[in-house]
Every structure is written in structure tokens, then in C-alpha cells.
Enzyme design. Structure first.
Site, PDB file in Angstrom:
ATOM      1  CE1 TYR A   6      -3.459  -2.614   0.631  1.00  0.00           C
ATOM      2  CE2 TYR A   6      -4.633  -0.635   1.123  1.00  0.00           C
ATOM      3  CZ  TYR A   6      -4.790  -1.938   0.795  1.00  0.00           C
ATOM      4  OH  TYR A   6      -6.061  -2.456   0.658  1.00  0.00           O
ATOM      5  CE  LYS A  37       1.387 -17.543  -3.833  1.00  0.00           C
ATOM      6  NZ  LYS A  37       0.207 -18.613  -3.964  1.00  0.00           N
ATOM      7  CG  ASP A  61      -2.901 -20.340  -2.337  1.00  0.00           C
ATOM      8  OD1 ASP A  61      -2.015 -20.263  -1.195  1.00  0.00           O
ATOM      9  OD2 ASP A  61      -2.353 -20.490  -3.208  1.00  0.00           O
ATOM     10  CG  ASP A  91      -8.210  -4.646   1.726  1.00  0.00           C
ATOM     11  OD1 ASP A  91      -9.257  -4.211   2.317  1.00  0.00           O
ATOM     12  OD2 ASP A  91      -8.468  -4.664   0.405  1.00  0.00           O
ATOM     13  CG  ASP A 112     -14.093  -6.716   2.263  1.00  0.00           C
ATOM     14  OD1 ASP A 112     -13.743  -6.073   3.270  1.00  0.00           O
ATOM     15  OD2 ASP A 112     -14.807  -6.524   1.118  1.00  0.00           O
TER      16      ASP A 112
END
Ligand code: NAD
Ligand code: IPM
Ligand code: MN
Length: 365
Positions: A150, A196, A229, A253, A257
Site C-alpha cells: 500500500y 505467500k 490462498d 484487506d 472482507d
């Protein structure tokens, strides 16, 4: 001898579309609660978001930024425009509403974003998952908020190339890991670090630093690791298996959600952003232009963010408990329409206020 009632200055940032609607609902509940709990709240509204760009030529005007830094806590609605073609989405990056949100987080130094996700016992039927899968979900997502892709430089968008940089310094990973391990000690003492590392150097670095902090300071807490994942899949398959998740800005983020909808709606999830002198409290959802102005916004995320402000920012634990309990009662009775209930924003807010206790005893620390 009784001490004077404490008084707190709360900066309010309504934002755009449903932002002001959910913030007003939270403020109504706080205003009803404060006198019953023996403290005073002074609210001050400040321009923020797309509307602030239209009136002040900036989504985060300097005066708003300073007022937030000098308050006891900042309570936000949500900001931003429709996701399609809209003048706010064609502005240079530094004037975009989302840059205003990021700028405020950076200015306040709130690197630790706490996003608790719980299915209230008895309200499993509100989940889009099978009730037996959703049941007993109670996790805390600890999202790193002021670093990673970000904020990484260089960053560019030219006709020939798009570039973003994912970068973490050692101190940034160490401090967010400590927040996660300390939170886990107050819960079920299990941290899952999500990365990851099988592909990204920045993630292998993240994992190695988390392991180092764990070994040297938090050997009493269980630690495991998941690739992002697989984490997305496990969150839907067995959400109750998670206690504390710690992860980088972008992964947090996305996963929050996803996790938000397990209790029933994105509109339910609150957040607290901590780590600087002043905390920032905001629902996880956005400005939802598709439902604005129709009395359809679920105010629970904003109300539970207000409860997190009472607990983490103002030290009013008993009032926080009372507000959370009233929200739960109102949800069990008849929730908002996004959850299959019949109430609009205003009727639901009135129900929460009606469910508040007539007085709240401060529990001695
Ligand atoms: P969104 O969260 O606004 O909406 C996604 C979906 O969830 C929509 O269908 C919406 O109607 C529904 N929803 C969201 N909140 C709800 C609530 N309280 N009650 C009932 N339903 C609700 O996400 P989006 O559409 O991707 O983004 C819209 C705008 O919000 C964008 O400009 C985005 O950048 C911004 N945004 C802001 C914040 C913030 O202020 N912190 C957070 C996320 C997105
Ligand atoms: C959130 C939002 C923000 C984020 C955007 C609107 C800048 O999606 O608070 O989750 O990506 O952090
Ligand atoms: Mn988000």
C-alpha cells in the site's frame, strides 16, 4: 469524594454515501449511552472523503488531519465513490479518496488494524455458511496497516508500465507480530501467520521475522503458518479453527472482507486501528453507493467500532460491553434487511438504543 465525570473529544469523519448514515447511528447510540455510564463525549465533525475533495479540494484537508491528531479518538463512517466511472476515480492518485484514508492512517501511525469476526451464539442462521460450519467462529484478524504494498516505493502508472512495491522493514513485522501474540495471550493463545512465502521474498522475510519474535518472546503461544490462498479456503471451510490471524496489509484487506461475511454481512464487521497516540475506529465496509439514502445501511459495523473505541481508546470497558450486548439483542430480535430482517437503519438504531441498560456500572480496574 467523587471524581469529576471524564470527558472525551471524539473526532467524527462521516465520509460519503452510507458513511454519514452509519456514523450517525453509532453517534446516537453513544450519546444515549454516555450519560448512563458516567462520562461525557464531545463530538466534532470534520470534512473527509470525496465530499471534502468537492468542497476543500482535498479528501483529507489539513485541518481535519490536525483535529484528528488532537482528539482522544477518531470515529469514521466510510468514504469513497461508486466503483465504476466517477470523477473521484479519475483524480491523480494523491487526491483520490482512498489516498485520504491511507494518509490518515499513516498520519496517526496506526499500524495495527484489529478486525474481530465472531458469530454470536444463537445467530448462526444469519451466516451464508451452514450453521454448523459458522458456529463458534471467533477470530481476530490483525492486519498490518501502514506498510507493505500500500505504501511501498517506487510506484508508477505510465502508458507502458504499472508498478507497485511490496516492502517490509524488520521493525514493522516485529511490532505487528507482537500485537498479534499479545492479543492471542488474552484469547486462545494461537496465532496463524498468513503469507505467500512460497513465491514472494517479502513474505519469506515476514515469516522468518514472525518466527524470530515467537521464539524469543512468545514461546507460550502456538504459531502456525498458512499461504494466503489456502487461508482463504480454510476460512470458509472451518472458520472456527482460527484464533488470531496476523498478516500483511493487502492480504488482511482481502481476507477480512471474506471473513466479515461469515457472521452474515459485511455491514457487521468493526475495526480498531491502534499503535499511535490516537486510535482510529471504522467499520470494515465501504461507502456502499448502491444502497445509500434508502435507510438500508447496516449500522452494526459502525456501532461495534464505537464499542471498540470505548474499550481500546477511552478505557470505558463496561460501556463497551453494554453497547455490544444491546447490538446483539437487537440483531436477535429482528436484524436489518441485508441479514434477512425487516428493519431499516433508523428502526434498527432505535432498537439498539431501547436495548441499552438504564445505567452502566463502571467496573473498577
Ligand atoms: P462496499 O463495502 O462499499 O460495498 C460492497 C457490498 O456490500 C455492496 O453491495 C454494499 O451494498 C454492501 N454493504 C457494504 N456495507 C454495507 C452495510 N453497512 N450494510 C449493508 N450492506 C453493505 O465496497 P465497494 O463497493 O467495493 O466500495 C465502494 C466505495 O467504498 C469505494 O470507493 C471504496 O474505495 C470505498 N471503501 C471505503 C472504505 C473505508 O472508508 N474504510 C472501505 C472499503 C471501501
Ligand atoms: C478497508 C478499505 C481500504 C483499504 C481502502 C478503501 C483504502 O478497503 O479499510 O478495508 O484497502 O484499506
Ligand atoms: Mn477493504
Amino acid at each position: 469524594m467523587s471524581a469529576a465525570a471524564p470527558s472525551y473529544r471524539v473526532a467524527l469523519l462521516p465520509g460519503d454515501f452510507i458513511g454519514p448514515e452509519v456514523l450517525d447511528a453509532a453517534v446516537e447510540a453513544l450519546a444515549a449511552l454516555a450519560p448512563r455510564a458516567g462520562f461525557t463525549l464531545e463530538f466534532e465533525r470534520h470534512p473527509f472523503g470525496g465530499n471534502a475533495y468537492d468542497t476543500h479540494a482535498h479528501p483529507l484537508p489539513e485541518a481535519t488531519k490536525e483535529a484528528c491528531a488532537h482528539s482522544d479518538a477518531v470515529l469514521m463512517g466510510s468514504a469513497g465513490g461508486p466503483v465504476g466511472d466517477h470523477p473521484w476515480n479519475r483524480l491523480p492518485r494523491e487526491l483520490r479518496v482512498e489516498s485520504g484514508i491511507l494518509g490518515l492512517r499513516k498520519h496517526l501511525g496506526v499500524f495495527a488494524n484489529l478486525r474481530p469476526v465472531a458469530v454470536f451464539p444463537g445467530l448462526e442462521h444469519l451466516s451464508p455458511l451452514k450453521p454448523e460450519v459458522a458456529s463458534r467462529t471467533d477470530m481476530l484478524i490483525v492486519r498490518e496497516l501502514t506498510g507493505g504494498i500500500y505504501f511501498g516505493k517506487p510506484s508508477e502508472n505510465t502508458p507502458q508500465r504499472g508498478l507497485s512495491t511490496d516492502v517490509y522493514e524488520r521493525f514493522e513485522v516485529e511490532r505487528i507480530a507482537r500485537v498479534a501474540f499479545e492479543a492471542a495471550r488474552l484469547r486462545r493463545a494461537r496465532v496463524t501467520s498468513v503469507d505467500k512465502a512460497n513465491v514472494l521474498d517479502v513474505s519469506q522475510f515476514w515469516r522468518d521475522v514472525v518466527i524470530g519474535v515467537h521464539q524469543s518472546e512468545f514461546a507460550d503461544v502456538a504459531l502456525d503458518h498458512l499461504y494466503v490462498d489456502n487461508a482463504a479456503m480454510q476460512l470458509v471451510r472451518e472458520p472456527a479453527g482460527f484464533d488470531v490471524i496476523v498478516t500483511a496489509n493487502l492480504f488482511g484487506d482481502i481476507l477480512s472482507d471474506l471473513a466479515a461475511v461469515i457472521p452474515g454481512s459485511l455491514g457487521l464487521l468493526p475495526s480498531a486501528s491502534l499503535g499511535g497516540p490516537v486510535g482510529l475506529y471504522e467499520p470494515v465496509h465501504g461507502s456502499a453507493p448502491d444502497i445509500a439514502g434508502q435507510d438500508l445501511a447496516n449500522p452494526v459495523g459502525a456501532m461495534l467500532s464505537a464499542a471498540m473505541m470505548l474499550r481500546h481508546g477511552l478505557g470505558q470497558e463496561a460501556a463497551a460491553d453494554a453497547l455490544e450486548a444491546a447490538v446483539k439483542l437487537a440483531l436477535a430480535d429482528d436484524p436489518t434487511r441485508d441479514l434477512g430482517g425487516s428493519r431499516g437503519t433508523s428502526a434498527f438504531t432505535a432498537a439498539v438504543i431501547a436495548a441499552l441498560p438504564s445505567s452502566v456500572e463502571a467496573v473498577p480496574a
